[in-house]
Design a protein around this motif. Structure first.
Motif: not given
Ligand SMILES: Nc1ncnc2c1ncn2[C@@H]1O[C@H](COP(=O)(O)OP(=O)(O)OP(=O)(O)O)[C@@H](O)[C@H]1O
Ligand SMILES: [Mg+2]
Lengths: 449, 256
Positions: B63-65, B186, B30, B219, B37, B61, B39, A448
């Motif tokens: 990705k990180t998750t 990233e 989550f 990205h 949410v 979307c 994810a 994060r």
């Molecule tokens: N610990 C958490 N608690 C609640 N919601 C979460 C948590 N981690 C992620 N989310 C939600 O899950 C969804 C996916 O998050 P994620 O971080 O995987 O997106 P991402 O594709 O990595 O985005 P970015 O490109 O902005 O990094 C988002 O809606 C985010 O708000």
């Protein structure tokens, strides 16, 4: 080079120890802040505890200073050494009649008013000053209860008429303008006394003294053997200082004056009861506790060993005076403030490094090792803080120490343990939040932003 | 192309690459109730060894998750992940921690180096975690930093290094223990384009190996060409998978 064998996970210390310490000391300002917070708490506890203990010892010093006797006999209602309840002198005879006693001697202990006379050099007039002193009257023959060490002069001089012996700090207190510097070594102190003697012998006593305002009238009466040359009046009786002793400082920090029992009775207003204590030596082979019981049974008086009397005195102070509460309050405040400061700073240190902890967790450092890191950091600051605090308090004590000091300061070894315990508790409390934080830390936070 | 329906098919690896990571049916939610949410809504995706797999898609979307689950730092609600045949979703937390220490390398957007340690010491951390003696670990890390063009900066602290240099230290740290999987979130986002390209090329050069999976979340469409397999993600799904030149390929890999 690939050492990725699971059994190699053994060197717990490498990551826990080395990285944890690097992390901690890397943030110099915070590190120093936490250590000083803990040092402050530890020093405060130490310093207050030492002063308290010193005061207690000072109170009991009068008991310990009186050597040679096995038992103290006193009125049963006496609660502590200064709580003198005088007895009739015939009680001495009663005690002497008890089996198993080698000897029993009287002791006077009380407050007397000493009148000191000076010549004011600017007006040439006589000035009288009255000071309260602690008067100790020793058995005329044996002088049992004599001071533990003579600074100058001889205890036997007490057999001379009008003679008294004053403790060194007390002498300076009674004659503050004579340049008797207590920080001086015994040699310097003695030569100051000698110089005063010579000057007085060489010239008449009314000669104006350029650097002193007040000149003691008694100067010049000293003999060859005892160089001391001060005199005063108590209860309209002349008293000449024939010696200076080193007495332990007492709680009241008044001058302590030793003389014989019969002379002591003249130095205070006439009263029916003037026997403060009876000091008893038991026959060889007799158990002092048995003799004490017999004294109680036969005379109705209380008889205590030195240790029992000290215990009784300390108990009295602990129980019936506000002194311990005052000290405890300061100690507890130090404890709370120390915990708050160190805890706050330590927790904020952990929070600042939370991403580092998170990264380590992601990279495979388990909870046990992460907690180990935090605890090691806490232990290190605790150890340093304790060391600095104890060291600081000790330096303070040493700077203000010595027989002559007004400051009572005694570092009992239990106090070191108590302080260490308090520091450990402070560090434990301080790191508690941090430990919880890192245990609950999700390694996923490292991704994060 | 519908990735969800593409199970095993016609377009295999072609160049004899091994299956490295098999992700199937991963779901992750989550929160609870109205706040919940979703994810990840059932992600299925295979990653081969000896190539750079990219995961791209709009912010939020998932990705990180997804890579958190794959790297074993986040537990999924459903589905399985196996890395070179070893199922990590079925491991206990302790086993996962140990697995990460031995087999996973991380590169973060914000580098996440320890500021109190030198470049070489930072790069040596995974070896230290495994129990390699410090001198030996730092020596190995210094050599690897040399390969990354940082031979002269091994004693520098992170705050004395540029962003690109810090990220190169992070790459060294991610590879020093020869992990089975490297996950990069990233890695170029905090760098200018040129530096980002250098970093990506170093990842390609040093990380790609036939016993390792490399997953890069990005990205940055300018670096897409450096991916062998680009998975487009949206709203918790893999939408499509293309190769480096943009040709669609299936989400799963047939095991020979
Ligand atoms: N610990 C958490 N608690 C609640 N919601 C979460 C948590 N981690 C992620 N989310 C939600 O899950 C969804 C996916 O998050 P994620 O971080 O995987 O997106 P991402 O594709 O990595 O985005 P970015 O490109 O902005 O990094 C988002 O809606 C985010 O708000
Ligand atoms: Mg993300």
């Amino acid at each position: 080079m690939l050492p990725a064998k699971p059994e190699l996970f053994s060197n717990f210390g490498e990551i826990v120890g080395w990285i944890a310490i690097k992390m901690l000391t890397g943030d110099r300002a915070k590190f120093i802040g936490i250590v000083f917070g803990l040092a402050f708490a530890s020093a405060l506890i130490m310093q207050q505890g030492s002063i308290f203990w010193g005061l207690m010892l000072r109170t009991c010093a009068q008991i310990y200073d009186l050597r040679g006797a096995d038992l103290w006999v006193m009125d049963p209602s006496v609660q502590f050494i200064d709580d003198v309840k005088p007895m009739l002198e015939k009680q001495l005879g009663l005690v002497r009649g008890v089996d198993g006693i080698k000897w029993a001697v009287p002791l006077y202990k009380g407050i007397a008013r000493a009148k000191l006379s000076f010549i004011d050099k600017s007006t040439g007039k006589r000035v009288d000053v009255t000071e309260q002193v602690i008067l100790i009257g020793l058995d005329d023959n044996s002088l049992v209860g004599e001071p533990a060490s003579m600074f100058t002069g001889d205890i036997e001089d007490l057999h001379r008429p009008n003679s008294i012996i004053v403790d060194r700090v007390g002498l300076r207190k009674l004659f503050p303008r004579q340049g008797l510097n207590l920080i001086d070594s015994p040699g310097q102190f003695k030569s100051t006394l000698a110089a005063l003697t010579r000057r007085k012998q060489a010239s008449p006593m009314s000669e104006p003294n350029s650097d002193k305002d007040l000149e003691p009238i008694g100067l010049g009466t000293a003999s060859q053997n005892s160089p001391v040359l001060f005199e005063m009046e108590m209860n309209e009786h002349r008293a000449e200082v024939v010696g200076v002793c080193d007495a332990s400082r007492t709680f009241q920090s008044n001058a302590v004056i030793y003389t014989t029992f019969s002379r002591a009775k003249e130095f205070v207003p006439r009263e029916r009861k003037l026997l403060s204590y009876v000091l008893v030596k038991v026959m060889p082979g007799q158990n002092p506790l048995d003799v004490a019981r017999r004294i109680r049974e036969q005379s109705g008086l209380s008889a205590l060993t030195t240790d029992q009397f000290v215990e009784k005195t300390i108990n009295y102070y602990l129980r019936y005076t506000g002194i311990p509460i005052n000290f405890m309050t300061t100690v507890i405040l130090g404890f709370i403030v120390g915990t708050a400061i160190a805890g706050q700073m330590f927790y904020s240190f952990t929070l600042e490094n939370i991403r580092q902890f998170g990264a380590l967790k992601a990279m495979g450092v388990g909870n046990l090792r992460i907690v180990g890191m935090v605890l090691l950091q806490a232990a290190l600051v605790g150890f340093l803080g304790y060391g600095l605090g104890v060291g600081g308090a000790t330096l303070f004590g040493m700077a203000n120490r010595g027989q002559n000091s007004e400051l009572a300061f005694y570092t009992h070894r239990y106090l070191l343990l108590l302080d260490a315990g308090a520091t450990i508790i402070i560090c434990t409390l301080a790191s508690l939040l941090s430990v919880l934080k890192v245990i609950l830390l999700e390694p996923a936070i490292v991704f994060r932003g | 192309m519908e990735p969800q329906s593409a199970t095993t098919t016609d377009i295999p690896l072609g160049h004899g690459k091994r299956l490295a990571v098999r992700i199937s049916g991963i779901k992750k939610q989550f929160g609870k109730g109205e706040q919940a949410v979703e994810a990840l809504r059932g992600v299925t995706w295979d990653v081969a060894a000896q190539e750079v797999a990219m995961l791209v898609g709009p912010s939020g979307c998932g990705k990180t998750t997804l890579i958190s689950v794959v790297a074993g730092i986040l537990n999924a609600d459903q589905g399985t992940v196996s890395i070179f045949g070893e199922s990590i979703t079925s491991m206990s937390d302790r086993a996962k921690t140990r697995y990460r220490a031995l087999n996973v390398g991380f590169v973060f957007q914000q580098y996440n180096l320890l500021p109190a340690l030198t470049a070489a010491e930072n790069a040596a951390v995974p070896l230290l975690i495994q129990g390699v003696p410090r001198l030996k670990a730092v020596k190995a890390a210094s050599e690897l930093l040399g390969q990354l063009g940082l031979g002269k900066r091994t004693h520098s602290r992170p705050n004395q290094l540029s962003g690109g240099q810090q990220q190169r230290v992070a790459i060294a740290r991610a590879l020093i223990h020869k992990p089975k999987i490297l996950v990069c979130d990233e890695p170029t986002a905090a760098l200018d384009h040129e530096t980002g390209m250098i970093v990506m090329k170093l990842i390609r050069e040093l990380a790609v190996s036939d016993d390792r999976a490399v997953i890069v979340v990005t990205h940055d469409n300018r670096i897409f060409p450096l991916g062998d397999r680009v998975a487009h993600m949206d709203d918790g799904h893999i939408e499509s998978i293309v190769d480096g030149s943009g040709r669609p390929i299936p989400a799963t890999i047939e095991i020979p």
